[in-house]
Scaffold this motif. Structure first.
Motif, mmCIF file in Angstrom:
data_model
loop_
_atom_site.group_PDB
_atom_site.id
_atom_site.type_symbol
_atom_site.label_atom_id
_atom_site.label_comp_id
_atom_site.label_asym_id
_atom_site.label_seq_id
_atom_site.Cartn_x
_atom_site.Cartn_y
_atom_site.Cartn_z
ATOM 1 N N PRO A 126 0.735 -1.247 -0.256
ATOM 2 C CA PRO A 126 0.185 -0.006 -0.578
ATOM 3 C C PRO A 126 1.045 1.713 0.218
ATOM 4 C CG PRO A 126 -1.023 -1.512 1.715
ATOM 5 C CD PRO A 126 0.055 -2.085 0.792
ATOM 6 N N LYS A 127 0.389 2.148 -0.731
ATOM 7 C CA LYS A 127 1.446 3.448 -1.262
ATOM 8 C C LYS A 127 1.641 4.157 0.306
ATOM 9 C CE LYS A 127 1.410 7.335 -3.645
ATOM 10 N NZ LYS A 127 0.842 8.777 -4.540
ATOM 11 N N PHE A 174 -14.961 5.749 6.229
ATOM 12 C CA PHE A 174 -14.029 4.856 7.038
ATOM 13 C C PHE A 174 -12.475 6.657 6.881
ATOM 14 C CE2 PHE A 174 -15.206 0.674 5.220
ATOM 15 C CZ PHE A 174 -15.098 0.287 5.794
ATOM 16 N N GLN A 175 -12.939 7.366 6.214
ATOM 17 C CA GLN A 175 -12.222 8.503 6.325
ATOM 18 C C GLN A 175 -12.905 8.777 7.416
ATOM 19 O OE1 GLN A 175 -14.345 10.981 2.783
ATOM 20 N NE2 GLN A 175 -12.829 9.803 1.236
ATOM 21 N N GLY A 176 -13.611 8.682 8.057
ATOM 22 C CA GLY A 176 -13.926 9.590 8.945
ATOM 23 C C GLY A 176 -13.549 8.418 10.319
ATOM 24 N N LEU A 177 -13.070 7.309 10.088
ATOM 25 C CA LEU A 177 -12.076 6.132 10.911
ATOM 26 C C LEU A 177 -10.888 6.908 10.906
ATOM 27 C CD1 LEU A 177 -13.457 2.447 10.677
ATOM 28 C CD2 LEU A 177 -13.914 4.298 12.266
ATOM 29 N N GLN A 178 -10.463 7.288 10.097
ATOM 30 C CA GLN A 178 -9.480 7.180 9.888
ATOM 31 C C GLN A 178 -8.725 9.385 10.488
ATOM 32 O OE1 GLN A 178 -7.599 8.686 6.073
ATOM 33 N NE2 GLN A 178 -5.607 7.186 6.322
ATOM 34 N N PHE A 219 -11.387 3.954 -1.372
ATOM 35 C CA PHE A 219 -11.391 4.290 -0.771
ATOM 36 C C PHE A 219 -11.145 6.207 -0.433
ATOM 37 C CE2 PHE A 219 -12.128 1.100 2.377
ATOM 38 C CZ PHE A 219 -13.810 0.430 1.997
ATOM 39 N N ASN A 220 -9.485 6.269 -1.192
ATOM 40 C CA ASN A 220 -9.731 7.523 -0.758
ATOM 41 C C ASN A 220 -9.182 7.832 0.496
ATOM 42 O OD1 ASN A 220 -8.329 10.130 -2.467
ATOM 43 N ND2 ASN A 220 -10.383 11.064 -2.243
ATOM 44 N N LEU A 221 -8.432 7.354 0.762
ATOM 45 C CA LEU A 221 -8.051 7.564 2.187
ATOM 46 C C LEU A 221 -7.075 9.412 2.521
ATOM 47 C CD1 LEU A 221 -7.940 4.779 4.259
ATOM 48 C CD2 LEU A 221 -9.459 6.420 4.686
ATOM 49 N N ASP A 222 -6.813 9.779 3.382
ATOM 50 C CA ASP A 222 -5.701 10.910 3.487
ATOM 51 C C ASP A 222 -4.378 10.533 3.628
ATOM 52 O OD1 ASP A 222 -4.403 13.553 3.766
ATOM 53 O OD2 ASP A 222 -5.801 14.453 5.406
ATOM 54 N N GLY A 223 -3.980 9.777 3.235
ATOM 55 C CA GLY A 223 -2.441 8.675 3.441
ATOM 56 C C GLY A 223 -3.051 7.604 3.471
#
Length: 491
Positions: A143-144, A301-305, A336-340
């Motif tokens: 994972p990046k 998932f963005q909210g969890l992060q 999910f386009n997470l922030d990192g």
């Protein structure tokens, strides 16, 4: 059944003309269609073997005995000669189908064969190729943003040891980067007492499955039979979103589910901090698999992060079942386009060996803190390298998306046609599920599908799940759909 098979094969031959499926895979001599010879599965030979095995262990979960020498591609052959189109693949664990020629060739090489038989204690005596092999894996599939890797044997031990990395990281943050252990910590940990054995927790979700080892079991909440009679930690359990389908028609409800569950996560973190059992990490599946293929949105998932970053809590995404390409990407969380990147990503199953990718700061500073005899298996890494080569050379992620769309669209059509039996088709790629009206109907359908040559499985209370190999094609999807329709007609 013969008429159905002939119809299916004819339709698939016509459909394949316009498709550019993997050239190498097309040469594998699969059966044209499933074929069931016995009046029941398990058949007589399977029942005989089941009786022998029952003398030494519990065999209630055994469905059949396979003949792995005869199984090929997407088809599983049992000892009674039944040929089943396998869309369950050893609980989502077979990436390229059975007896893929590229994998059969891996240990024809004498050097690779020696890697297989001279299985090292990797933590102390790794082979000279090990650093280069791990770097090759990191470059191709990590994972990046996750540059560190710890290898393990299976999904349960991957999660179990990842929890340790999280606890070690959390306590180091509390102490300060260069603060040594105190005498009190070193002595008290030996008798399972604070401060050396601190009260810390991992937050998990209702419906989750993260393994059956003791720590992982404290975060597993899918079926009582996994947990009953086994002591568990007092760790927080949050609600997981329960969506209504179709998604496009239930946006308001589903968004409220996201918000409610995220608020509950924050409340539980606060509650357990006050309780003296601080939350060090959150573990979550991208799709709750064993618990019923429960989805959540990218926004969830963005909210969890975001919560984890704000509160100094690690985010572990468990990709044991979803990793390896079955959702159309190597990692499901890439959708999910997470922030990192997440802090930790665990894997196993289709990845051949277990382990977890993690950020640099989660690497222990002292040796032996995360350690066991084997720490993974170099021979499984050789298989994984070849799996990755085939995925890339034959563009199997594209194949997953093509075949997955055919299967999902077909399930949606069946859902409309038999709305009194099926509902809530969902998933990504070929990682799909559909609900039945109740558990009894689900089990009946799964059994009827098997007797018509389709091997699938259940999850949760009422769901049928689909977990085919990455080599599963449109022709296989159409066979599944035609057989499924014939079962629904019978009902």
């Amino acid at each position: 059944m013969r008429f159905l098979q002939a119809t299916v094969v004819s339709r698939h031959c016509a459909a394949l003309k316009g498709l550019a499926y993997p050239r190498n895979y097309a040469t594998i001599a699969e059966p044209a269609a499933p074929a069931v010879k016995t009046q029941a599965i398990p058949g007589p030979r399977s029942l005989e073997l089941k009786g022998k095995l029952s003398a030494i262990q519990n065999v209630v979960p055994v469905q059949l005995f396979a003949d792995y020498e005869k199984s090929i591609g997407n088809y599983l052959v049992d000892v009674d000669g039944n040929v089943l189109l396998d869309v369950y693949t050893q609980i989502s664990s077979i990436p390229l189908g059975y007896n893929h020629p590229r994998l059969l060739n891996v240990f024809q090489n004498e050097k690779n064969l020696k890697t297989l038989i001279n299985r090292p204690a990797l933590g102390v005596f790794p082979g000279k190729e090990w650093p280069e092999q791990l770097n090759s894996i990191l470059t191709k599939i990590a994972p990046k943003g996750l540059s560190n890797l710890t290898t393990m044997m299976c999904g349960s031990c991957s999660n179990e040891n990842a929890y340790k990395n999280i606890f070690i990281w959390y306590r180091r943050n509390q102490r300060g980067e260069n603060v040594d252990f105190t005498d009190a910590e070193m002595q008290s940990c030996m008798i399972n007492q604070p401060p050396g054995a601190p009260k810390l927790s991992i937050l998990s979700f209702n419906g989750a499955f993260h393994g059956r080892t003791l720590g992982a079991l404290s975060t597993t909440h899918s079926k009582y039979i996994h947990k009953i009679d086994v002591p568990s930690f007092d760790w927080p359990i949050a609600s997981f979103p329960q969506y209504q389908y179709p998604l496009a028609e239930n946006e308001r409800h589903n968004k409220e589910q996201d918000q409610r569950c995220l608020a509950e996560v924050e409340e539980l973190i606060e509650k357990y901090n006050k309780k003296g059992i601080p939350v060090a990490g959150i573990i979550v599946e991208p799709i709750q698999s064993e618990g019923g293929d429960n989805e959540a949105s990218p926004e969830f998932f963005q909210g969890l992060q975001k919560i984890g970053k704000q509160r100094g809590v690690a985010l572990l995404i468990d990709e044991v079942q979803t990793g390896g390409g079955c959702t159309g990407k190597i990692w499901c969380h890439e959708h999910f386009n997470l922030d990192g990147p997440p802090d930790v990503v665990t894997f196993s199953k289709k990845m051949q060996l277990g382990g977890y990718f993690h950020k640099e700061e989660f690497k222990p500073q002292q040796g032996y803190r995360v350690f066991n005899t084997w720490m993974g298996d170099p021979s499984k890494l050789l298989l994984l390298q070849e799996v990755i080569n085939v995925i890339q050379e034959e563009n199997l992620l594209k194949n997953v998306n093509i075949a997955g769309k055919v299967l999902k669209d077909g399930l949606l059509d069946l859902e409309k046609e038999y709305s009194h039996i099926l509902n809530s088709t969902r998933g990504r790629g070929t990682f799909l599920a559909v609900n039945c009206q109740n558990g009894k109907a689900r089990d009946d359908i799964v059994n009827r599908l098997r007797m018509k040559g389709i091997q699938t499985g259940g999850c949760g209370e009422i769901s049928i799940r689909f977990r085919p190999a990455l080599t599963f094609q449109e022709k296989h999807a159409n066979i599944v759909l035609d057989v499924f329709r014939s079962v629904l007609r019978e009902l």
